[in-house]
Design an enzyme around this catalytic site. Sequence first.
Site: not given
Lengths: 81, 222
Positions: B85, B194, B196
């Site tokens: 991002c 994302h 994560e």
Amino acid sequence: MGKIIVEVMLKPEILDPQGQAVGNALPRLGFSFAQSVRQGKRFEIEVAGEPTPAMLADVEKAAEEFLANTVIETFVVKVEK
Amino acid sequence: MRVGVVTFPGTLDDRDAARAVEYAGADAVSLWHGSDDLKHVDAVVLPGGFSYGDYLRCGAISAKAPIMKSIIIAAEHGFPVLGICNGFQVLAEAHLLPGALTRNADMHFLCTDQTLKIENNKTLWTNGFSVGQEIVIPMKNAEGNFNCDDATLNELEQEGRIIARYVGVNPNGSRADIAGITNKRGNVVGLMPHPEHAIDLLTGPSKDGLTFFTSVLNAMVK
């Protein structure tokens, strides 16, 4: 004291949703003049004394490397009289 | 293995990125933007957020941080770097990846679980996927619209450097539905969604994101 202006605009082929949103709002406010609007940035840089050619070359370099992203933007450097 | 996670002023997802690194089985090491010390890490993650409040352009000021000088030099020698991002925006601004991330075409801030199709599993960060595999990970951004000129797009396509594309409706106007790309060498990867946030079903829509982090472990431990 002198003033150097750097103006940055998105290249014509890059979509400008901000400018479009402004352009779409104008007629709603009764302003019918705009065919299209594109939004950019203006940097006003104060310098000591009259800008010298060396200083302007430095500003060009800063614009090229940092103030503008030349992948998507163009810029012009001007001295304000 | 030690994986660095960089914190810039305004970074939000450094803790989740560090957690993902630890889930994958590596040690997460905090790196500070104002230092050029990579603390002997074996790889680096540039996490998401709004570094410098997105002032000037997203990622533009962070791209000039002292830590980035060290990362740029290391990346040119094959050091693994993942930008997520805002981290992807930093990598583009640092010219480690081509193109630029611009405003989403429809002006909306996106926050959604996004389906992606993996197209390149040769990079240090994607080797645990299979080509054509579809994954679901969160996406949240206002400037995720990947832009580049025709010559760059052709090069990315010809060299197989588009690592993931959006599946279904293009969410933000990205050229060629691009969600992520890699450099020529395959050590630097930028991804708008994302991974994560998708490492545990307790907090994410899937565990698909973890594979980005286990991939770099596989690649480096071999």
